[in-house]
Design an enzyme around this catalytic site. Structure first.
Site, PDB file in Angstrom:
ATOM      1  N   SER A 265       0.849  -1.184   0.000  1.00 20.30           N
ATOM      2  CA  SER A 265       0.000   0.000   0.000  1.00 20.30           C
ATOM      3  C   SER A 265       0.884   1.234   0.000  1.00 20.30           C
ATOM      4  O   SER A 265       2.107   1.128   0.079  1.00 20.30           O
ATOM      5  CB  SER A 265      -0.896   0.010   1.236  1.00 20.30           C
ATOM      6  OG  SER A 265      -0.119   0.370   2.362  1.00 20.30           O
ATOM      7  N   LYS A 266       0.235   2.389  -0.051  1.00 22.11           N
ATOM      8  CA  LYS A 266       0.980   3.645  -0.096  1.00 22.11           C
ATOM      9  C   LYS A 266       1.992   3.769   1.038  1.00 22.11           C
ATOM     10  O   LYS A 266       3.020   4.399   0.897  1.00 22.11           O
ATOM     11  CB  LYS A 266      -0.006   4.823  -0.024  1.00 22.11           C
ATOM     12  CG  LYS A 266      -0.747   5.042  -1.315  1.00 22.11           C
ATOM     13  CD  LYS A 266      -0.994   6.531  -1.533  1.00 22.11           C
ATOM     14  CE  LYS A 266      -1.730   6.784  -2.832  1.00 22.11           C
ATOM     15  NZ  LYS A 266      -3.182   6.699  -2.684  1.00 22.11           N
ATOM     16  N   ARG A 267       1.652   3.170   2.149  1.00 20.40           N
ATOM     17  CA  ARG A 267       2.546   3.247   3.301  1.00 20.40           C
ATOM     18  C   ARG A 267       3.933   2.696   3.005  1.00 20.40           C
ATOM     19  O   ARG A 267       4.910   3.067   3.610  1.00 20.40           O
ATOM     20  CB  ARG A 267       1.955   2.441   4.460  1.00 20.40           C
ATOM     21  CG  ARG A 267       1.216   3.279   5.452  1.00 20.40           C
ATOM     22  CD  ARG A 267       0.744   2.484   6.643  1.00 20.40           C
ATOM     23  NE  ARG A 267       0.382   1.104   6.371  1.00 20.40           N
ATOM     24  CZ  ARG A 267       1.065   0.068   6.823  1.00 20.40           C
ATOM     25  NH1 ARG A 267       2.135   0.237   7.557  1.00 20.40           N
ATOM     26  NH2 ARG A 267       0.663  -1.152   6.551  1.00 20.40           N
ATOM     27  N   HIS A 268       4.006   1.736   2.097  1.00 16.91           N
ATOM     28  CA  HIS A 268       5.293   1.101   1.798  1.00 16.91           C
ATOM     29  C   HIS A 268       6.040   1.820   0.692  1.00 16.91           C
ATOM     30  O   HIS A 268       7.034   1.333   0.191  1.00 16.91           O
ATOM     31  CB  HIS A 268       5.073  -0.364   1.405  1.00 16.91           C
ATOM     32  CG  HIS A 268       4.353  -1.135   2.440  1.00 16.91           C
ATOM     33  ND1 HIS A 268       3.040  -1.509   2.298  1.00 16.91           N
ATOM     34  CD2 HIS A 268       4.749  -1.557   3.667  1.00 16.91           C
ATOM     35  CE1 HIS A 268       2.670  -2.155   3.385  1.00 16.91           C
ATOM     36  NE2 HIS A 268       3.675  -2.187   4.228  1.00 16.91           N
ATOM     37  N   GLY A 269       5.565   2.972   0.299  1.00 16.43           N
ATOM     38  CA  GLY A 269       6.206   3.696  -0.791  1.00 16.43           C
ATOM     39  C   GLY A 269       5.188   3.929  -1.865  1.00 16.43           C
ATOM     40  O   GLY A 269       4.050   3.494  -1.761  1.00 16.43           O
TER      41      GLY A 269
END
Ligand code: GLU
Length: 505
Positions: A265-269
């Site tokens: 997800s966005k959290r991982h980049g």
């Protein structure tokens, strides 16, 4: 009548929903399909799954197609290119789904359901109270024509539900997905209620539109993310109801955001393909990286050209477990691919980034300036991880407007004796002839030796004075590429700056 294609031809598709940008997981699924088609000399088809009209947009269709194009995945049939089984946009195929749903109703494999939302909510509540999962009990399965007419007169708009028992031929048994990646996966028919295939607004649900299209488009292999595995038995039931053979299925494991098993997800980049394009990742590096998310050839090989991937890719080397997205791996690959580009191509590739940073104007690149640019790119060498790094490494070649970095100032320029030393270096460089790296190096090394100084104590202050930074391309090349006038001007500026500071601390 649909003409038959070659029956032995591999036909695969992706069916992206245009509700946002293409993210890495979808790009990986697209790539596996594309490689599979190219490996087998088959067809790669793009179909736009825009039955969620509210959330779909033209811009998103364009963004998805642009991402595919940028990655070099050409499609044989689909939007823009057409093909024999079009249209390839689901919102333009609504009549087809309605026709097939009607056929199923007429054949007793599906039925109109007039239950209202309130009625269904009440049934759901009832099931909840009894601690049971809700399954539609088939209330409308056997309506008489009179009952239907009454509901119609009341103004109820029906959904259409699949009659699972009629479709499957019994209430019992196992639906087996013979998955080419996961092996056989079994589902009990009893798990399925008479699910909706057409909504009351006349729109098909995903499972129904997918099956109708995969059938009509002669899809031979459905390669998609494993999150769709739970849809596959429903799709098999629909194939049964239509009386046609399902395609082969291959569910590829998800791309994970971390080794803890979280979904990417966005959290991982960043997850949108365009972000990588705008950051200066090369499509070849992205393809190599994406291919290795879930597929491996052997334990050793990391770098594969697209041709090698096409030659080597097949589903038997797709792993069963999720693969973890690792930006360091992508960065490493990108660096390799940047360095594999011949200098002239590498220069072409960085120009848009320099342009975007306002450092050059394409129309002002004379042949002479072009040669100078190539030398700058050459001097940067293998320092770039992405093409966008060119800006950070080279902006001082294009503008005199730069500041001294805090570290450069503290560690090198502010040291005692530096202004005097820069003064001497300035005198020295004024006389170097020709003004080329070899001669420049000879002169500066001679100076260092004559003074009995450590080279770094001379070279680093010069570097900071003429570039503002402590790191960058080789010093002698940098001086040559800046040219005599600008180098002397910058040394002078640094001297004045430092003197100004000691006079007015
Ligand atoms: N629209 C679906 C998705 O993008 C398609 C799934 C499928 O390939 O059947 O996930």
């Amino acid at each position: 009548m649909i003409e038959m294609g070659r029956t032995d031809e591999v036909r695969v598709r992706i069916a992206p929903a245009p509700t946002g940008h293409m993210h890495l997981g979808n790009a990986r699924t697209a790539l596996f399909n594309w490689l599979f088609a190219r490996h087998h000399g088959g067809k790669f088809i793009v179909r736009i799954d825009d039955t969620d009209l509210e959330r779909s947009s033209e811009e998103a269709v364009k963004a998805i197609l642009d991402a595919l194009r940028w990655l070099g995945m050409d499609w044989d049939e689909g939007p823009e290119v057409g093909g024999p089984y079009g249209p390839y946009i689901q919102s333009q195929r609504l009549d087809i789904y309605r026709e097939y749903a009607k056929k199923l109703v007429e054949g007793g494999k599906a039925y109109y359901c007039y239950c209202t939302k309130e009625e269904l909510d009440a049934m759901r509540e009832e099931a909840r109270k009894r601690g049971r999962p809700f399954k539609y009990p088939g209330k409308c399965r056997n309506l008489t024509p009179e009952e239907r007419e009454r509901f119609e007169r009341e103004g109820r708009r029906p959904t259409i539900r699949l009659n699972v028992e009629a479709a499957w031929g019994s209430r019992e048994g196992k639906i087996v997905v013979h998955d080419l990646v996961l092996g056989d996966v079994e589902f009990d028919v009893k798990e399925f209620d008479d699910f909706i295939i057409m909504k009351s607004n006349g729109m098909p649900v995903y499972n129904f539109a997918t099956v109708v299209d995969d059938y009509l488009m002669r899809i031979t292999h459905v390669i998609r993310a494993s999150e769709h595995l739970s849809n596959t038995p429903k799709q098999i039931l629909i194939y049964k109801a239509l009386g046609v053979e399902p395609p082969k299925f291959a569910h590829v494991p998800m791309v994970l955001g971390s080794s803890k098993g979280e979904k990417l997800s966005k959290r991982h980049g960043a997850v949108a393909v365009e972000w990588y394009r705008d950051q200066g990742y090369l499509p070849e590096a992205m393809i190599n990286f994406l291919a290795r998310l879930g597929w491996s050839y052997d334990d050793k090989e990391e770098i594969f050209t697209v041709e090698e991937l096409i030659e080597k890719f097949d589903l038997d080397r797709v792993g069963r477990s999720g693969s973890v997205f690792d930006i360091n791996k992508l960065n490493w690959l990108n660096k390799q691919y940047i360095m594999m580009m011949p200098l002239s191509k590498r220069t072409d590739a960085v120009i848009p980034f320099l342009e975007r940073a306002g450092l050059i104007k394409r129309e002002e690149i004379t042949p002479e300036k072009r040669r100078w640019l190539e030398k700058i790119v050459e001097a940067v060498g293998d320092r770039m991880t992405t093409l966008a790094d060119i800006v950070d490494y080279t902006y001082f070649f294009f503008t005199d407007e730069f500041e001294y970095s805090e570290e450069g100032l503290r560690k090198w320029l502010s040291k005692e004796g530096v202004p005097e030393m820069l003064e001497e270096v300035k005198e020295l460089l004024a006389g170097v002839e020709p003004f080329e790296r070899g001669e420049i190096e000879r002169a500066l090394r001679g100076y260092v030796e004559g003074k009995g100084l450590k080279a770094i104590r001379v070279f680093q202050p010069i570097r900071v004075a003429i570039t503002g930074k402590t790191v960058g391309p080789g010093l002698f090349e940098t001086i040559e590429l800046l040219g005599r006038e600008r180098t002397l001007g910058r040394l002078e500026r640094a001297i004045r700056f430092l003197k100004g500071r000691t006079e007015n601390p």
